[in-house]
Design an enzyme around this catalytic site. Structure first.
Site, PDB file in Angstrom:
ATOM      1  N   ASP A  93       0.861  -1.183   0.000  1.00 49.81           N
ATOM      2  CA  ASP A  93       0.000   0.000   0.000  1.00 49.81           C
ATOM      3  C   ASP A  93       0.902   1.238   0.000  1.00 49.81           C
ATOM      4  OD1 ASP A  93       1.002   0.150   2.544  1.00 49.81           O
ATOM      5  OD2 ASP A  93      -0.915  -0.077   3.561  1.00 49.81           O
ATOM      6  N   ASP A 267      -8.306  -7.213   0.193  1.00 48.62           N
ATOM      7  CA  ASP A 267      -7.387  -7.477   1.305  1.00 48.62           C
ATOM      8  C   ASP A 267      -8.052  -7.041   2.596  1.00 48.62           C
ATOM      9  OD1 ASP A 267      -6.864  -4.445   0.938  1.00 48.62           O
ATOM     10  OD2 ASP A 267      -5.853  -4.953   2.805  1.00 48.62           O
ATOM     11  N   CYS A 305     -13.603 -28.259   5.945  1.00 50.80           N
ATOM     12  CA  CYS A 305     -12.459 -27.390   5.650  1.00 50.80           C
ATOM     13  C   CYS A 305     -11.199 -28.221   5.401  1.00 50.80           C
ATOM     14  CB  CYS A 305     -12.234 -26.437   6.821  1.00 50.80           C
ATOM     15  SG  CYS A 305     -10.824 -25.335   6.577  1.00 50.80           S
ATOM     16  N   CYS A 307      -8.059 -26.933   5.584  1.00 49.52           N
ATOM     17  CA  CYS A 307      -6.874 -26.259   6.131  1.00 49.52           C
ATOM     18  C   CYS A 307      -6.102 -27.206   7.055  1.00 49.52           C
ATOM     19  CB  CYS A 307      -7.265 -24.973   6.872  1.00 49.52           C
ATOM     20  SG  CYS A 307      -7.734 -25.211   8.600  1.00 49.52           S
ATOM     21  N   CYS A 310      -7.847 -28.024  10.503  1.00 47.89           N
ATOM     22  CA  CYS A 310      -8.985 -28.943  10.455  1.00 47.89           C
ATOM     23  C   CYS A 310      -8.552 -30.346   9.986  1.00 47.89           C
ATOM     24  CB  CYS A 310     -10.080 -28.389   9.551  1.00 47.89           C
ATOM     25  SG  CYS A 310     -10.800 -26.849  10.190  1.00 47.89           S
ATOM     26  N   HIS A 337      -6.876 -21.266   9.667  1.00 46.02           N
ATOM     27  CA  HIS A 337      -8.245 -21.642   9.278  1.00 46.02           C
ATOM     28  C   HIS A 337      -8.986 -20.462   8.628  1.00 46.02           C
ATOM     29  CE1 HIS A 337     -12.265 -23.354   9.408  1.00 46.02           C
ATOM     30  NE2 HIS A 337     -12.640 -22.180   9.885  1.00 46.02           N
TER      31      HIS A 337
HETATM   32 ZN   LIG Z   1     -10.023 -25.181   8.764  1.00 44.56          ZN
END
Ligand SMILES: [Zn+2]
Length: 390
Positions: A93, A267, A305, A307, A310, A337
């Site tokens: 930025d 973002d 999920c 990720c 998880c 997550h």
């Molecule tokens: Zn997750």
């Protein structure tokens, strides 16, 4: 080379766009959510974890890196990619947003902005030229023009003057920009006013930047309708062959509404900030891990999920314990997550665009995420988007 945007498809019923961005550090698909790495790190995640959540690009803050460690140190390290060992694309930025939040109105002049360094109280001065020089040295793939960030309460008259100044500043910044491997974006302002957004978009795009951002819309969720209008008033005047970036927005519904109005990248600090406060995002809404019912809940945050948190099987009971005990691993597991949730959301959005099902996707999302409560705003935005298709 600078970046190259390829528009692959426009969705049938909305302004949603499917595209790819080519950079010197790889290609990523759009729409895309960018995790924020304020201090050249996405809080608590290492770069392998960023790859693992499929981050296509990350954002770093010019203001913070200018103050500490300083752009010369980053330059000596070989630029931001080498300094932080991230070999994917980076956007910086302009530093404007932070500087304007620290400056007094009298310290904002045509030349630049005077403000106090939040770390040691020293008086500093940031100009459009200085912002670009710092970003040139940081070596990001995409740099932002230094724009005036007026408060949400600014009047139509003030905003008009402010847009004129932002355009003069954009020209000054463009003149000193000299990194052939870095794209430079112009920023469209104008608050919630149709005439101002149109004027700002037309005048800014005349300057032929490598891409364009929509600024002045980041908010705390109070004025979603104003935000959506600001996007709708801007995108029709933005070139189709350049990337469109909505700054500072990361509420899941805003990613969908932004996409529907023709935005490509987003973002927000929200996924890591929410994590530090024990909040996590799922298909069925935002929840607080500290809730006592999680004390002996040994299921994962979201069984659908993919990720690390998880997949590995970390339970709500364990993560709750970590957050309550203020162990950093708790914030880290939730950050992984939450970031994956937002990036996966953009993957699902891309799939919906491919299948021409954005309106259906939005309807299903609202049903799942908000449930009985319904939308956090009243008007039927879906109709507004359809009517606006030109
Ligand atoms: Zn997750």
């Amino acid at each position: 080379m600078k970046i190259k945007y390829n528009l692959l498809k426009e969705e049938k019923d909305t302004h949603a766009r499917l595209g790819t961005i080519e950079t010197n550090y790889g290609v990523f698909e759009t729409p895309m959510f960018m995790p924020v790495g304020t201090e050249a790190t996405v809080k608590t995640l290492n770069v392998e974890e960023l790859k693992d959540v499929h981050a296509g690009i990350i954002l770093a803050n010019t203001y913070h890196l200018w103050l500490r460690p300083g752009e010369d140190i980053v330059d000596q390290a070989g630029g931001l990619h080498e300094f932080m060992k991230w070999d994917g694309p980076i956007l910086t930025d302009s530093g404007g947003f932070q500087v304007f939040s620290l400056a007094k109105p009298k310290d904002i002049t045509e030349d630049g902005v005077k403000f106090k360094n939040h770390l040691n109280g020293d008086t500093l001065f940031l100009t459009p030229e200085k912002s670009i020089e710092i970003q040139n040295k940081l070596g990001s793939d995409i740099a932002m023009s230094f724009d005036e960030c007026p408060p949400a309460s600014a009047s139509h008259d003030y905003l008009k003057q402010s847009i004129e100044r932002t355009i003069r500043w954009a020209k000054r910044g463009k003149k000193v920009h000299n990194n052939p491997n870095q794209a430079l974006f112009g920023i469209i302002q104008g608050g919630p006013y149709e005439d101002l957004r149109k004027y700002s978009a037309i005048e800014t795009t005349k300057l032929d930047f490598d891409g364009y951002s929509i600024g002045g819309v980041a908010n705390d969720g109070e004025n979603k309708l104003d935000m959506y209008k600001a996007i709708e008033y801007s995108t029709p005047y933005m070139p189709k062959d350049k990337l469109r970036y909505l700054m500072g927005v990361g509420d899941p519904i805003d990613l969908i509404e932004g996409t529907i109005r023709g935005v490509d990248i987003f973002d927000c600090v929200s996924p890591t900030r929410l994590a530090r406060h024990g909040h996590y995002l799922t298909k069925y809404g935002k929840f607080n891990i500290k809730n006592s019912k999680n004390k002996d809940d040994f299921s994962v945050l979201d069984s659908d999920c993919d990720c690390y948190t998880c997949k590995k099987g970390y339970s709500k009971a364990y993560i709750r314990h970590l957050i309550v005990a203020q162990e950093t691993l708790g914030a880290r597991l939730l950050s992984i997550h939450n970031i994956r949730y937002l990036i996966k959301l953009t993957e699902d959005i891309r799939k919906a665009i491919k299948e021409d099902k954005m309106i259906e996707f939005r309807e299903q999302f609202i049903k799942d995420y908000y449930g009985e409560k319904g939308l956090p705003y009243k008007e039927n935005l879906q109709e507004m988007s359809k009517d606006n298709k030109n």
